[in-house]
Every structure is written in C-alpha cells, then in structure tokens.
Design a protein around this motif. Structure first.
Motif, PDB file in Angstrom:
ATOM      1  N   GLY A   1     -14.027  -2.532  -2.038  1.00  0.00           N
ATOM      2  CA  GLY A   1     -12.855  -2.442  -1.141  1.00  0.00           C
ATOM      3  C   GLY A   1     -11.666  -1.725  -1.747  1.00  0.00           C
TER       4      GLY A   1
ATOM      5  N   ASP B   1       0.243   4.197  -2.687  1.00  0.00           N
ATOM      6  CA  ASP B   1      -0.087   5.564  -2.271  1.00  0.00           C
ATOM      7  C   ASP B   1       0.963   6.547  -2.766  1.00  0.00           C
TER       8      ASP B   1
ATOM      9  N   ARG C   1      -8.857   0.958  -2.191  1.00  0.00           N
ATOM     10  CA  ARG C   1      -8.165   1.870  -1.283  1.00  0.00           C
ATOM     11  C   ARG C   1      -8.113   3.249  -1.941  1.00  0.00           C
TER      12      ARG C   1
ATOM     13  N   GLN D   1      -5.086  -2.614  -7.946  1.00  0.00           N
ATOM     14  CA  GLN D   1      -4.387  -2.455  -6.662  1.00  0.00           C
ATOM     15  C   GLN D   1      -3.798  -3.785  -6.210  1.00  0.00           C
TER      16      GLN D   1
ATOM     17  N   VAL E   1       0.814  -1.221   0.000  1.00  0.00           N
ATOM     18  CA  VAL E   1       0.000   0.000   0.000  1.00  0.00           C
ATOM     19  C   VAL E   1       0.848   1.271   0.000  1.00  0.00           C
TER      20      VAL E   1
ATOM     21  N   THR F   1      -9.954  -2.609  -8.106  1.00  0.00           N
ATOM     22  CA  THR F   1      -9.475  -3.571  -7.095  1.00  0.00           C
ATOM     23  C   THR F   1      -8.399  -4.472  -7.695  1.00  0.00           C
TER      24      THR F   1
ATOM     25  N   GLU G   1      -6.778   6.027  -1.099  1.00  0.00           N
ATOM     26  CA  GLU G   1      -5.478   6.727  -1.086  1.00  0.00           C
ATOM     27  C   GLU G   1      -4.578   6.272  -2.226  1.00  0.00           C
TER      28      GLU G   1
END
Ligand code: 5MM
Length: 343
Positions: free
Chosen positions: A210, A7, A212, A168, A3, A165, A214
C-alpha cells in the motif's frame, strides 16, 4: 500521514535541476575512504567532513537534499548548530539512512538481505523529530552465474516495501534503493534483465504494502556492463538500455528517479545521466541523481582532512553538483569539465 506534505517533499527533492547528495556512509565505510587517503577517522573528523558539504556556499542551487548517517544527524557544527538545522537553513532537506546494513541471506552465502525493520517505527519518529524529511534504504543485488535467486529478490523487495510504508506513516518520504551491483563480468543485456526483474518485484511489493507512489522516490542503478565485462557499453547504449528498462517497470505516478553512481567514475556518472535525459520519447518522472562517490570523491581528495583545503574542496563539490544539475536537465557538455580544469 499528511499526503500533501509527502507528495510535495518528494517533488521538491527532484525539483528542476536538483538532485541529492548521498553522504550516508557508515563509520566503517567512511573510515575505509579516509584510510585510503591517510585521513584519521574520528567522530570530529567525520563531522568536519560532513559539515563541509552542509555549508558549501550556493550548493542549494543544485542539491535538494542530503542523506545522512545516524552519527551525522546527531552531530552539531563547529558553531554548535545541529547539522540538520544547518542544512535546512541552506534550503537543503535533511535525509537519513535507516537500514542497518546488508547481511548474508540465510542459505545463500553469496547473496545479501538488508536488515533494519525491527524497531523502525520508533527510529523514524526520532529521526523526524531530529529534522529528517526523507529516508533511504538500500537493497544490494549481486549478479553471478546463478544469482540473483528469486527468493533474494523477493525478500529484499518485501523489506523495501515494509520500510516504505512505515516511512510514509511517519511523514517521511521513502527513497527506495534496489542496487544491482556492477561487480562481475556480466553483459549490459544481463544487467538489463536482472534490473527489470528486480524493479518488477519491488513495485509489486510496494503495491502489496500500500505504498503511495506519489510520495516516494526510486533510487536505482543504471543499466551498465559489469566492471569486468570485456565489452563495455557506450554512453549511448547505457542510456538507451536504462531508459527502456525504467519505462517497462516504473509506474508514471512515481515523481522521480534518482540514480546511484555505484562506483562509476564521477564524470562517467554525469555523462550517463545527461545522455538519459537527452533521449527522446516519454519520461513521466524527473530523472536526476542521488550520488555518493560521484559527488564526493573529488572533494574528499581535495580536502584530505586539512582545514586549509576546505574552500577548495567545497568548490570541487560545488562544481560536480553543478555538472550533475546540468545533466539532470540534459544540458551537460564535456566543455564544462574543461572549464573546471581551467578554474
Ligand atoms: C554513500 O554510500 C552508501 C552506502 O554506505 P554503506 O555501505 O556504508 O552503508 C550508499 O547507500 C549510497 O547511498 C548509494 O549506494 C549511492 O552511493 P554511490 O556511491 O553508489 O553513488
């Protein structure tokens, strides 16, 4: 998924004064643009055209990433280096369009659903290995008397969220692009209502899947009068309506909003971006650009498929990138355009 990497890549794409070049036209779309200027569209001419952007000296001061098409990410420069590596060496992040296009929505002949989820996980793995750090998927929403229908909006929102999703999961930052087209005679108010409805549905779907927030970017249309609307909104009206709509529907956790230009004249797209950034009040996200036509049009006309025009075309691209970089900071003036004419 790491993550932190996601980000930080998302934030790097909207670093201060930087935006994205969308050069992900499919072969038929780019061929149409070439045809209009009588440029022959071949694998090599398309490569030369894209290489021109990848190698523009100094572009990395204004451009954080370039979105490529499948053909381009597999191509090598005239010197034999993969174009994704050429970009990375310049300090520009390689990106990739991963949808397979907008097709007619079953049972609603005037509406589109974007396809490309089948086999997407494997394609993303391959693109990551080819150097891509981010991806893009575009949903197309048309405004008409009785459209968009709720099912068109929710089907497209669901597909965008499934794509995001998967991106990511594979370590790619998803750019989520729900484009409300400017085709039609609708008013600014109608565009604001439809755009708000679409953004609301998209963020609901992103939450359900779901995603993210950021580690993603939003690529929306601006709130604008339809092309054929007799009353065209002013730059100030567009900026006010656009920012109001985004504030109502885009969570603050999203690091950046990068607009598409959608067929606006290049200078108008810059002026709108600047006016949005000059407005007071809360703006929790970076607000920048991910323009295709508004960054490329002048460069394409200048290049015209001829080697001898390469330098001038790169200068034209560099100049539009510089103007949009200023607009992303709310520091663009129309004097910059006069300066360009005098160059
Ligand atoms: C560059 O154009 C992309 C669409 O190409 P295809 O129609 O061939 O798929 C498009 O997705 C583009 O990335 C965005 O719409 C932004 O481009 P504009 O020209 O609207 O700024």
């Amino acid at each position: 998924m790491n993550v932190q990497d996601l980000d930080s890549t998302a934030r790097a794409l909207v670093a201060e004064g930087k935006g994205i070049l969308a050069a992900d036209e499919t072969v038929p779309t780019l061929t149409k643009r070439f045809d209009a200027l009588k440029i022959v569209s071949t694998e090599d001419s398309r490569r030369d055209y894209r290489e021109m952007f990848c190698t523009t000296p100094g572009a990395a001061a204004f451009i954080s990433g370039m979105i490529m098409y499948d053909e381009t990410i597999r191509q090598k420069s005239a010197g034999g280096t993969p174009l994704a590596d050429v970009l990375t060496k310049q300090g520009i992040l390689p990106g990739i369009k991963v949808d397979t296009g907008a097709k007619t929505l079953a049972g609603s002949p005037d509406e589109k659903i974007t396809e490309g989820l089948d086999g997407l996980r494997e394609r993303l793995k391959e693109y990551r290995a080819l150097g891509a750090r981010f991806a893009k998927w575009r949903a197309v929403i048309r405004i008409g008397e009785t459209i968009p229908s709720p099912r068109c909006v929710s089907a497209n929102a669901h597909a965008l969220a499934r794509y995001a999703t998967l991106c990511q999961e594979q370590g790619l930052v998803p750019i989520v692009e729900p484009e409300v087209l400017m085709d039609g005679a609708h008013t600014l108010e109608r565009c604001e209502n439809v755009t708000g409805f679409v953004l609301h549905s998209v963020f609901h779907a992103l939450f359900e899947q779901g995603v993210r927030l950021e580690g993603m970017l939003l690529k929306p249309n601006m709130v604008i009068s339809g092309k054929d609307c007799p009353k065209q909104a002013s730059v100030q009206e567009v900026a006010t309506a656009t920012l109001r709509c985004l504030r109502r529907h885009v969570p603050a956790a999203v690091p950046g909003i990068v607009f598409l230009s959608g067929g606006q004249p290049s200078v108008t797209a810059t002026a709108h971006l600047d006016a949005i950034n000059r407005l007071g009040g809360p703006k929790p996200w970076a607000i920048s650009f991910s323009y295709g036509r508004a960054l490329q049009d002048v460069a394409l006309e200048t290049w015209h498929g001829k080697k001898e025009n390469l330098k001038a075309a790169q200068q034209a691209f560099h100049y539009r990138a510089k103007c949009n970089s200023a607009a992303a900071a709310g520091r663009y003036t129309d004097g910059m355009e006069r300066e360009a004419v005098g160059r």
